[in-house]
Structures are given as C-alpha cells and as structure tokens.
Design an enzyme around this catalytic site. Structure first.
Site, mmCIF file in Angstrom:
data_model
loop_
_atom_site.group_PDB
_atom_site.id
_atom_site.type_symbol
_atom_site.label_atom_id
_atom_site.label_comp_id
_atom_site.label_asym_id
_atom_site.label_seq_id
_atom_site.Cartn_x
_atom_site.Cartn_y
_atom_site.Cartn_z
ATOM 1 C CG ASP A 75 -1.509 -1.218 1.633
ATOM 2 O OD1 ASP A 75 -1.405 -2.185 0.874
ATOM 3 O OD2 ASP A 75 -2.128 -1.272 2.697
ATOM 4 C CD GLU B 194 -6.684 -5.398 3.991
ATOM 5 O OE1 GLU B 194 -6.048 -5.996 4.862
ATOM 6 O OE2 GLU B 194 -6.377 -5.459 2.795
HETATM 7 C C1 FRU Z 1 -3.673 -3.792 2.774
HETATM 8 C C2 FRU Z 1 -3.018 -4.210 4.084
HETATM 9 C C3 FRU Z 1 -3.421 -3.250 5.193
HETATM 10 C C4 FRU Z 1 -2.293 -3.364 6.162
HETATM 11 C C5 FRU Z 1 -1.113 -3.549 5.248
HETATM 12 C C6 FRU Z 1 -0.057 -4.453 5.798
HETATM 13 O O1 FRU Z 1 -3.010 -4.214 1.654
HETATM 14 O O2 FRU Z 1 -3.353 -5.535 4.393
HETATM 15 O O3 FRU Z 1 -4.684 -3.525 5.748
HETATM 16 O O4 FRU Z 1 -2.165 -2.224 6.966
HETATM 17 O O5 FRU Z 1 -1.612 -4.094 4.045
HETATM 18 O O6 FRU Z 1 1.055 -4.505 4.973
#
Ligand code: FRU
Length: 522
Positions: A75, A259
């Site tokens: 992300d 998310e």
């Molecule tokens: C989304 C996610 C988020 C988390 C991050 C961990 O892709 O799963 O929810 O904060 O990636 O790397």
C-alpha cells in the site's frame, strides 16, 4: 490476522531474520562508515538517484510508474503535500521481495511523477522487554498546521498516524494506532512517547486516514474493523486524543475483509458548484471472492456521520491490479489518488526481480451525474503529459515498451487493440455489447498463480455508442481509462517478448495517436 485473510497470513510468514538491537547498531556503524567513504570519494549519498538508470533496466521494470529500487512494497501510505514536495510513504519490506517486516519506505517528488528515494521513514522495531515485534502498517500523514499536537518545533510539522501491528512469532497480538512526527520535512521521524494513541483491544483494527475538517476546525480519522466490514469515524482537536463519532458499514461488497478506507469531497463535473462526499475502501472485487479490489460509496458527511443511501458496491477499478488507493492530504485544488498495482491473490508470486510491486499513475478524481446516479471519474493528472516524448508515427514499427495511446473506437464489436503481440502471446483489448475487456489470459507468463490468467471487464454506458480509450503501457503495467475516466482497468502482464508490439484493428479504430513516454529514472 483474521480468518478471511489466513491465506495472506500464510503468504506473509517471513523468515525471522529480525533486526536485533545488535544488528541495528552494526547497521548504523556500517552506514556511518559508508557515508564517510562516499563523502571522501565525492560521491552522492546512498539515497541519490545516481546510476539509477542502470538499476531500472531489468525485464518488466516499469519506466514511468513508481517502483522501489529493490524489495517488496504494498500500500501507498501517508500521501501528503508539504513545502513543495509530494511525499509518498509506502508499505515496504527492507529485507526481501515478499511481504514481511513491514516498515514505511519513503520517496518525494515535485510533480507526483519523478521520485527521489529517501531512507526508510519508520521501521519495524522490537519491544526490548518482550522481544515482540511491532510492524508499521498502513496509515496517513498530515501537516499539523497550527501545531495542534504540540509536537512541532516551529509553526507546523508533519505528523504520521499508522497502525502499530504487535505480533509474537508471526501471531498477531494487537493492532492499535500510533503516532510519529517529523520536524525536518519528513527526513527523520520520532515515535510519540505515549503511543498507542488509539486502542480498542482488537487483533484487527487498522489503516487510519486522517484529514483536517475545516468547517468544524477538527481532525477526522476513518479506519476499519476489517472482519466486521465496518468503518469507524473519530474526531480530535490535537491528533493525540480521539473520540468515536460514528460507524459505517455492512453494506456494499462484504466478500472480503475491509481495509484502507478514505473519505473525501469531490466536485460533480456536470453540476456546477455541487460536490458530494465519497467513502472508498479496499475489499471485494467485481470478479468475485478470488480477488481483492476497491469499492466506493457516495453520500454526505456532516462532520459526524457519513450517510449514503447506496447499498450496492460501486467498484473503483475493474482490473485486478488496483488496491489500497488513498488520496493526498493538503492538496487544495484537486483530489488525487495513488493505488498499489497488485492483488493479494498473487502479489507474492509475480515474476519480477529484484523488486515486487509498484504504484499507479496519480489519478485525479471527480464525480459525474447520470440520471439520478453519481459515479466516479478518474483521469491521470495533467502533469502526466510531460512524460511524452516523440509522437509515434507508425505504431506497428514501434519497438519500445513504455507508451501512451489515445483512441476512438469505430462502432463494431470485437478486438480493438493487441498489445505485446507476437505469434504466441498477446494482451487483447476488445469491446462486445456494452463491455470493454482487457484479456491477459494469453499475455505471457501467467502460470505463476492459477487465477492470474483473466479477462477483466468493465461495463460502459451504451446510450450514445461512443467509446474512447486512454491507455498507458509500461513494460508490465497497463492502465486503461475508458470514456474520459468513467471506468478504469488496471492489469499487470508479463510478456516473454522484448517489445510492446501494438496492433490496432483498423476496421474498429476511428482514430489513434500514441506517444513514447520518457523514463522517470533517467
Ligand atoms: C492492505 C493491508 C493493510 C495493512 C497492510 C499491511 O493491503 O493488508 O490492511 O495495513 O496491508 O502490509
């Protein structure tokens, strides 16, 4: 992390070559020696873009999309504009090309296109007493303009709020929200000494996005309780103490955990002076539960609650490779989103080396009204035109791999364009009835994961029988914008051939123009 994401937890299991404090010290000493040496040799420091042209020439390496020099990213985090720089923080594994050791990588740009890599901003750390590790999961960054937190040394400073993911031997213990601040334009960060700042004692509770709500002179935070398909909204006057205001959820697509939420106001392009609020988040995909994607809700935000009459999901992108998108903070004249080009279904397996994962071109968002419905429009930012070099006169003779295409379709169903086309493989862009397809089933290497070979589709409005495509092709990334941004399809492809052979189907193409695009690393 939770049941639905066990597959991820499995994938995300990492070798535990964890940074002990001893290792960290050795790393620091090495770094100091390295800096002294580079100074003596008159070289540029480690983070410079020196020699990066050579570094960014591997097969499949995107030339105008952001990728890290090496290792894994997911992300985008903490997108914020501050003192002339667009900051891009991101989920980064400093130790390998699969998910693990999550930390915040960092880059800055003057135009959201050309990036300068900076050292890691926030790194995974160990609790000295228990030896448990805390990873730095996704989050947000704001400019604390009036020093509301009291943490700024001058009139303002950068504040990051992220999910602190506490775990023991790969088993998640707690996700709470923590804060860090920087008084030197994001170059160095201090973790707040009273962290966490928000803890509801849950194993899954994450991905805060914070913005300044001018009308009520307060900070607003949205974040998710992923396994309950719920977004929570909090408020604060100082970024340190947060009060729950309301919740939104259990609507739309709940096939996958939720998310990375975000909440922002967008202008309606065809209703002068009108705007609406949009709550977007990452979760289900229009192609069903094998994949993750992004959805959005349109409604109103009154400072306390987000209210939407929409029950069904609307999806942001119809390809498989646009996830975890969030918008920039502190950019006043437009709303710009960047997303991660990958899908958790196969993200750890894509055949790239030595990096894995990249980011979309920045997309400017707005809304459009059709009858009684509003929907999202996405266009690449105007600055993207600066990437153009020569206009390509004879597309079929073109032998580069980074280009932009604008075309108008001619009115008959069927294939419109073949990309990365040779005798044995091709990616096909086609139209049938009122659906646009990007078919990567025969695009090249597809067998690294059983669900990768797919034919992605987006419905279009067929009322006036018009179709225009704006396509960005970059080695292994294809971003297709349909009818001035009414739909987008983002796909990774891994062709075995060397060049992007483009074959427009003349009978189905009314007009076509194309430009070779310059590398951002040269
Ligand atoms: C989304 C996610 C988020 C988390 C991050 C961990 O892709 O799963 O929810 O904060 O990636 O790397």
């Amino acid at each position: 992390m939770d049941e639905d994401r066990e597959f991820l937890t499995e994938d995300r299991k990492f070798e535990r070559k964890l940074i002990t404090s001893r290792n960290t010290n050795i790393m620091k000493i090495n770094y100091i020696l390295f800096c002294l040496l580079t100074l003596l040799m008159g070289c540029k420091p480690k983070t410079s873009n020196n020699n990066r042209e050579a570094k960014y020439s591997e097969k499949y390496r995107p030339q105008f999309h952001f990728t890290p020099e090496k290792n894994w990213i997911n992300d985008p985090n903490g997108l914020v504009f501050y003192e002339g720089e667009y900051h891009l923080f991101y989920q980064y594994n400093p130790y390998g090309d699969k998910w693990g050791h999550m930390s915040w990588g960092h880059a800055v740009s003057k135009d959201m296109l050309h990036w300068e890599h900076l050292p890691i901003a926030l790194e995974e750390y160990l609790d000295p007493k228990t030896n448990d590790s805390t990873m730095i999961f996704s989050g947000t960054a704001v400019v604390d303009k009036n020093n509301t937190s009291g943490l700024c040394e001058g009139k303002d400073c950068l504040v990051a709020i992220y999910t602190s993911y506490l775990h023991k031997n790969n088993t998640g213990l707690r996700q709470h929200q923590s804060l860090a601040y920087s008084n030197d334009k994001g170059r160095t960060w201090k973790r707040y000494d009273k962290n966490p700042i928000l803890d509801i004692q849950r194993k899954d509770f994450r991905d805060p996005k914070v913005f300044w709500y001018e009308f009520q002179q307060k900070w607003v935070m949205v974040l998710v309780v992923p396994d309950l398909y719920k977004v929570q909204l909090y408020q604060s006057k100082n970024l340190l103490q947060w009060d729950l205001m309301s919740e939104f959820g259990k609507v739309g697509d709940t096939t996958k955990i939720w998310e990375c939420p975000d909440l922002y106001q967008l202008p309606v392009e065809n209703e002068s002076g009108k705007s609406k609020w949009v709550l977007s988040l990452s979760g289900g995909h229009p192609a069903g539960p094998a994949f993750v994607g992004m959805q959005y809700f349109i409604g109103e935000f009154d400072g306390t609650k987000f209210i939407s009459t929409q029950k069904e999901a609307k999806y942001i992108d119809h390809g498989k490779d646009f996830y975890a998108g969030i918008v920039y903070n502190n950019v006043n004249d437009r709303t710009v989103m960047i997303g991660w080009i990958n899908n958790w279904t196969y993200a750890n397996e894509v055949p790239t080396s030595t990096w894995r994962g990249g980011f979309s071109l920045p997309r400017q968002l707005s809304l459009k009204r059709k009858n009684d419905e509003y929907f999202l429009l996405q266009k690449t930012i105007a600055e993207a035109k600066s990437l153009r070099s020569e206009e390509i006169k004879d597309l079929e003779k073109f032998n580069g791999s980074s280009l932009e295409i604008e075309l108008e379709w001619n009115g008959a169903d069927g294939t419109i364009l073949e990309l990365f086309s040779n005798r044995d493989e091709k990616t096909v862009i086609a139209k049938r009835d009122n659906i646009v397809f990007v078919n990567r089933a025969g695009s090249g290497i597809v067998d690294f994961q059983s669900d990768f070979a797919s034919n992605d589709q987006a419905s279009i409005d067929g009322t006036n029988q018009k179709l225009s495509l704006h396509i960005f092709v970059d080695q292994s990334i294809i971003e297709v914008f349909v009818n001035d941004g009414e739909a987008s399809i983002t796909s990774q492809v891994f062709p075995r051939g060397e060049n992007t052979i483009v074959i427009p189907m003349k009978e189905n193409v009314k007009s076509i123009r194309a430009w070779e695009l310059k590398s951002i690393w040269k």
